[in-house]
Structures are given as C-alpha cells and as structure tokens.
Write a protein that holds these residues in place. Structure first.
Motif, mmCIF file in Angstrom:
data_model
loop_
_atom_site.group_PDB
_atom_site.id
_atom_site.type_symbol
_atom_site.label_atom_id
_atom_site.label_comp_id
_atom_site.label_asym_id
_atom_site.label_seq_id
_atom_site.Cartn_x
_atom_site.Cartn_y
_atom_site.Cartn_z
ATOM 1 N N LEU A 64 0.828 -1.204 0.000
ATOM 2 C CA LEU A 64 0.000 0.000 0.000
ATOM 3 C C LEU A 64 0.867 1.259 0.000
ATOM 4 O O LEU A 64 0.567 2.234 -0.693
ATOM 5 C CB LEU A 64 -0.929 0.002 1.216
ATOM 6 C CG LEU A 64 -2.084 -0.997 1.181
ATOM 7 C CD1 LEU A 64 -2.820 -1.023 2.518
ATOM 8 C CD2 LEU A 64 -3.054 -0.648 0.052
ATOM 9 N N TYR A 65 1.942 1.225 0.769
ATOM 10 C CA TYR A 65 2.848 2.376 0.781
ATOM 11 C C TYR A 65 3.480 2.590 -0.590
ATOM 12 O O TYR A 65 3.652 3.730 -1.040
ATOM 13 C CB TYR A 65 3.947 2.186 1.835
ATOM 14 C CG TYR A 65 3.491 2.461 3.250
ATOM 15 C CD1 TYR A 65 2.795 3.634 3.561
ATOM 16 C CD2 TYR A 65 3.758 1.567 4.277
ATOM 17 C CE1 TYR A 65 2.376 3.899 4.861
ATOM 18 C CE2 TYR A 65 3.341 1.825 5.585
ATOM 19 C CZ TYR A 65 2.653 2.995 5.870
ATOM 20 O OH TYR A 65 2.250 3.253 7.160
ATOM 21 N N LYS A 104 4.499 11.482 2.860
ATOM 22 C CA LYS A 104 5.439 10.713 2.037
ATOM 23 C C LYS A 104 6.578 10.193 2.895
ATOM 24 O O LYS A 104 6.974 9.022 2.796
ATOM 25 C CB LYS A 104 5.982 11.572 0.895
ATOM 26 C CG LYS A 104 6.961 10.819 -0.003
ATOM 27 C CD LYS A 104 7.329 11.610 -1.247
ATOM 28 C CE LYS A 104 8.226 10.799 -2.166
ATOM 29 N NZ LYS A 104 8.520 11.496 -3.426
ATOM 30 N N ALA A 105 7.117 11.060 3.754
ATOM 31 C CA ALA A 105 8.207 10.649 4.645
ATOM 32 C C ALA A 105 7.745 9.552 5.604
ATOM 33 O O ALA A 105 8.474 8.578 5.848
ATOM 34 C CB ALA A 105 8.725 11.848 5.421
ATOM 35 N N GLN A 106 6.527 9.693 6.141
ATOM 36 C CA GLN A 106 5.979 8.671 7.034
ATOM 37 C C GLN A 106 5.823 7.336 6.305
ATOM 38 O O GLN A 106 6.127 6.275 6.857
ATOM 39 C CB GLN A 106 4.625 9.121 7.580
ATOM 40 C CG GLN A 106 4.693 10.237 8.596
ATOM 41 C CD GLN A 106 3.322 10.645 9.091
ATOM 42 O OE1 GLN A 106 2.353 9.897 8.966
ATOM 43 N NE2 GLN A 106 3.218 11.839 9.658
ATOM 44 N N ASN A 110 7.824 4.012 7.401
ATOM 45 C CA ASN A 110 7.111 2.806 7.842
ATOM 46 C C ASN A 110 7.375 1.616 6.927
ATOM 47 O O ASN A 110 7.483 0.478 7.392
ATOM 48 C CB ASN A 110 5.608 3.082 7.932
ATOM 49 C CG ASN A 110 5.249 3.920 9.139
ATOM 50 O OD1 ASN A 110 6.003 3.978 10.105
ATOM 51 N ND2 ASN A 110 4.110 4.582 9.095
ATOM 52 N N ALA A 111 7.476 1.877 5.623
ATOM 53 C CA ALA A 111 7.811 0.795 4.697
ATOM 54 C C ALA A 111 9.209 0.268 5.000
ATOM 55 O O ALA A 111 9.462 -0.944 4.949
ATOM 56 C CB ALA A 111 7.733 1.284 3.251
ATOM 57 N N GLY A 112 10.112 1.185 5.350
ATOM 58 C CA GLY A 112 11.459 0.776 5.743
ATOM 59 C C GLY A 112 11.444 -0.079 6.990
ATOM 60 O O GLY A 112 12.159 -1.098 7.082
ATOM 61 N N LYS A 113 10.628 0.291 7.973
ATOM 62 C CA LYS A 113 10.495 -0.509 9.190
ATOM 63 C C LYS A 113 10.002 -1.914 8.864
ATOM 64 O O LYS A 113 10.462 -2.906 9.436
ATOM 65 C CB LYS A 113 9.516 0.158 10.155
ATOM 66 C CG LYS A 113 10.009 1.447 10.779
ATOM 67 C CD LYS A 113 8.926 2.010 11.698
ATOM 68 C CE LYS A 113 9.327 3.329 12.313
ATOM 69 N NZ LYS A 113 8.243 3.886 13.177
#
Length: 206
Positions: free
Chosen positions: A129-130, A144-146, A150-153
C-alpha cells in the motif's frame, strides 16, 4: 396645443421612434443578435459552473465524511478503491497501511505460527500500500516521509535490509522539512551501524 392635437403628436412620436428603432435594427441587427447570444451563453456557462461547483463541493464533503467513518484497514482499502483518483482515496491508503503495519509489528513477536503468519502478511500488505502512494504527486511531504519510514520498518522486520536502507534513505532526504524524515535519518544510521545485531534480533522471531 389643442386637446385633439396631443394624441396626434404622440402617435407621430411613437411612429418616429419605431422607425428609428427599425433603422437601428437594420444597421446593427447582426451585432444585437451576437450580443444577445453571447449574453445567453455567458449566463448558461455561469449557471453550469455554479451548479457543477456546488455538486463537486457536496461530493467532496461526502467523501471526507466517508473517510472519517472508516477505521479498519479493509474498510479503508475498499473506500480507496471506490474513490480512486481522489485525495481521500490517497489518505485512505496511507491510513490503511499504517493500521496494517502497526498490527503486523505488534503481532510479529508472537510464537503462535498462525499469528506470526498474519503479522507477516500484514507487514507485506502495508508495504504494498505504501508503494502505491509514495510517488503520488498529491501526497504531502510529511505523509510521504511517514510512508517511506514505515515501509522501511517493515522491510527491516522482514530482514530485507537492503530495501530498508533504500526506504530510509529516501525518507531521510525529506529530513529538513518533515519530522518523519528526520526520524528516518536515525533509523538509517542505526541500521548501517548495527545490521548484524539487528539480523540476530529479528531472527529470534522466526
């Protein structure tokens, strides 16, 4: 002037005015028609634009209300599909991903295989979804940064460290103007400095 002469003079004046108007119409008739048509068209355009604007505002309000009533990820995703191409659909996908990543990370440490599988699926779905929203030009920098953070996490939890590094790096580029971007700088440094330890840490959840 006698009483009899007054009606006669009035008739002469009316007839003179009629002839003058006829002459004016003959000379400027086309211009009058064009002007009249232009006025009619302008009025039609005005009322059309006003009606469309009012309807658009009403639809916009309904979408925001519908978005506010959705709390579950599945409902948010359904809302996004039904309202594809709108700002509300974009926000709905971000929120649906946030709910999924939160649920996935919360359940990720479970020793129950079914719960563990659900957690992994939630994280993977959140990342999908991200990925759908991060390059959308309508997405404001903070969201966008969030999304990138979160995708990185999620990738980090799944031990996809190269991908996590990429997402953190992209988010950190927004560090000067977003809170999430500034936080991503710290996540990126932690991953770079402690990747071996993190790999061991997440392996404990297998």
């Amino acid at each position: 002037m006698t009483t009899q002469e007054q009606p006669h003079n009035q008739l002469v004046q009316v007839d003179s005015m009629r002839m003058s108007f006829a002459d004016f119409a003959e000379i400027h008739g086309k211009k009058i028609i064009v002007a009249a048509i232009s006025i009619i068209l302008l009025c039609a355009i005005y009322f059309t634009v006003t009606t469309v604007s009012n309807n658009a505002f009403e639809e916009e309000s309904k979408r925001w209300a519908g978005l506010g009533s959705s709390q579950q990820s599945a409902a948010l995703q359904e809302f996004a599909q039904k309202n594809s191409g709108t700002s509300q659909a974009l926000i709905a996908r971000v929120e649906a991903a946030r709910v999924l990543i939160a649920q996935g990370m919360t359940l990720f440490a479970s020793t129950n295989l079914e719960i563990k599988k659900e957690a992994t699926n939630n994280i993977e779905k959140a990342i999908e979804l991200y990925d759908l929203v991060i390059n959308d030009p309508l997405l404001i920098p903070e969201l966008k940064a969030q999304s990138l953070l979160n995708a990185g996490k999620g990738h980090e939890a799944l031990r996809h460290f190269d991908k996590a590094t990429d997402y953190y790096t992209q988010a950190s580029l927004l560090g000067d103007k977003t809170g999430a971007g500034a936080l991503a700088v710290k996540y990126l440094k932690n991953l770079q400095d402690n990747q071996v330890d993190l790999a061991t840490f997440y392996k404990n959840f297998d």
